[in-house]
Design a protein around this motif. Structure first.
Motif, PDB file in Angstrom:
ATOM      1  N   UNK A 110       0.843  -1.441  -0.024  1.00 50.64           N
ATOM      2  CA  UNK A 110      -0.003  -0.110  -0.016  1.00 50.64           C
ATOM      3  C   UNK A 110       0.842   1.190  -0.118  1.00 50.64           C
ATOM      4  N   UNK A 111       1.822   1.410   1.075  1.00 52.93           N
ATOM      5  CA  UNK A 111       2.747   2.532   1.055  1.00 52.93           C
ATOM      6  C   UNK A 111       3.519   2.868  -0.202  1.00 52.93           C
ATOM      7  N   UNK A 112       3.924   1.659  -0.928  1.00 54.87           N
ATOM      8  CA  UNK A 112       4.834   1.872  -1.807  1.00 54.87           C
ATOM      9  C   UNK A 112       4.056   2.827  -3.081  1.00 54.87           C
ATOM     10  N   UNK A 113       2.901   2.727  -3.167  1.00 56.26           N
ATOM     11  CA  UNK A 113       2.178   3.300  -4.204  1.00 56.26           C
ATOM     12  C   UNK A 113       2.100   4.926  -3.946  1.00 56.26           C
ATOM     13  N   UNK A 114       2.278   5.618  -2.793  1.00 59.34           N
ATOM     14  CA  UNK A 114       1.852   6.960  -2.391  1.00 59.34           C
ATOM     15  C   UNK A 114       2.949   7.904  -3.065  1.00 59.34           C
ATOM     16  N   UNK A 115       4.347   7.400  -3.061  1.00 52.36           N
ATOM     17  CA  UNK A 115       5.506   8.377  -3.696  1.00 52.36           C
ATOM     18  C   UNK A 115       4.843   8.416  -5.244  1.00 52.36           C
ATOM     19  N   UNK A 116       4.634   7.483  -6.084  1.00 53.29           N
ATOM     20  CA  UNK A 116       4.405   7.522  -7.231  1.00 53.29           C
ATOM     21  C   UNK A 116       3.023   8.435  -7.645  1.00 53.29           C
ATOM     22  N   UNK A 117       2.065   8.074  -6.897  1.00 52.74           N
ATOM     23  CA  UNK A 117       0.880   8.934  -6.910  1.00 52.74           C
ATOM     24  C   UNK A 117       1.164  10.526  -6.672  1.00 52.74           C
ATOM     25  N   UNK A 118       2.108  10.768  -5.828  1.00 56.58           N
ATOM     26  CA  UNK A 118       2.216  12.043  -5.809  1.00 56.58           C
ATOM     27  C   UNK A 118       3.151  12.781  -6.737  1.00 56.58           C
TER      28      UNK A 118
END
Length: 390
Positions: A110-118
């Protein structure tokens, strides 16, 4: 999706990690009694979680580049929930340790997707501001998690804490399913091997230095978290409820630093602010050395902890944005490498500090000292921090 709503949702996803790590800390002594083992042995479950988080991000990063990030977040949260239920029903430390790894793998997905989304929304200082906003909201979780855990212990037991984390992750998964739009996958050919994606990411030497800086800075906090029960409950003799309140005090500095950092980003480069934050963290860790040597009371010692841990209000937002801004492709793999590196470093540092445990405060303090020295050594010069795409 509005920026504020996006930030809140991403912060709630990120908060699954602090809830898994911090909420059960007040219950570690009762867990040790239930399992018939020592507090230091139960404290190793923190390092198991951190290791699993690194593994989950290494696996999930390339998947985030190939598949819809929304679905990957939901899958990760559901795995997190299932593992929480296993922990709540476990009767042996070994089962809990293994389940913690799987719980963290789900969190890593879940967390690894946050930076790419930002990265898809913002770059540069604007990305740093968005990371700072996410961090501000997310900081509430580690602040209140021990207090929530302590309150749960008033009406339930340590198992109830893990039922709570399971329910929380299912709730956030439903919010993601309903609110987060599907994200486009990378245009890079899916045939590119995973190891080649990571090798391509690692070619950027400036980014790797920011990776090392974030890994060391984050590890300072996790060394404290791993040893927090030993420090506050075993060494200073605080109750479960007082432990939760003292632990939450770290948020006061964290929030203040986060807001100040966000304001200063309007006029000062993120690279300069990162340098200042790391130096201040080093000053507070140096203070902890003095306080440990003089056997200072908890009322003073907590101030040193607040300063050292509070600098996480500025270090991750700036280092994360500086790191991810180095890339225009393979952002999922890059985010995974950053996340896994910081969690591997934190796992090793936290595990080393508990392995060296001798009944005093020196093992965690000396481990934090080594980490802040490394942070300052790895920090890139501002002149070499210009955007490089890989």
């Amino acid at each position: 999706m509005k920026k504020s709503n996006f930030a809140i949702l991403m912060a709630m996803v990120m908060a699954s990690g602090p809830f898994a790590v911090d909420a059960y800390l007040p219950g570690i002594p009762t867990m040790a009694e239930f399992l018939g083992t020592g507090i230091d042995a139960v404290a190793t479950t923190v390092s198991f979680y951190i290791f699993g988080m690194a593994l989950g991000q290494l696996i999930g990063g390339p998947m985030a580049d190939k598949f819809d990030k929304r679905n990957l977040i939901i899958i990760g949260l559901l795995l997190y929930a299932a593992s929480s239920l296993v922990i709540a029903t476990a009767t042996s430390l070994a089962v809990i340790q293994i389940a913690r790894v799987f719980q963290a793998i789900g969190g890593g997905f879940s967390i690894v997707c946050i930076a790419p989304l930002v990265r898809m929304r913002e770059t540069g200082n604007e990305a740093a501001k968005l990371f700072s906003l996410i961090a501000l909201i997310m900081v509430i979780a580690p602040a209140i998690a021990p207090t929530i855990g302590a309150l749960i212990l008033l009406v339930g037991n340590w198992q109830t804490i893990f039922y709570f984390t399971a329910a929380y992750s299912v709730f956030v998964a439903l919010l993601v399913w309903r609110s987060l739009p599907k994200s486009p996958v990378t245009t890079q050919p899916a045939a590119v091997a995973v190891h080649k994606r990571y090798l391509e990411v690692m070619k950027n030497k400036t980014a790797m230095r920011y990776l090392a800086v974030q890994a060391c800075g984050y590890s300072v906090m996790m060394v404290f978290v791993t040893n927090s029960s030993l420090i506050y409950q075993h060494h200073f003799g605080l109750s479960e409820q007082m432990f939760g309140l003292v632990f939450a005090a770290n948020t006061l500095v964290n929030v203040a630093v986060n807001r100040l950092n966000s304001y200063l980003l309007n006029s000062i480069p993120a690279s300069k602010l990162l340098q200042i934050a790391i130096l201040i963290q080093a000053v507070f860790v140096a203070a902890l050395i003095v306080l440990t040597a003089t056997d200072a009371p908890v009322s003073v010692y907590v101030l040193g902890i607040m300063g050292a841990v509070g600098m996480l209000g500025a270090i991750p937002p700036n280092s994360n944005s500086l790191f991810i801004s180095q890339y225009s492709e393979n952002t999922g793999a890059a985010s995974a490498l950053l996340g896994s590196a910081q969690f591997v470093a934190a796992s090793l540092a936290g595990g080393l500090s508990t392995l060296m445990y001798n009944g005093t405060l020196w093992p965690p303090v000396l481990t934090m000292t080594a980490l802040v020295v490394l942070s300052n050594l790895f920090l890139p010069r501002a002149a070499s921090s210009k955007l490089q795409t890989a």
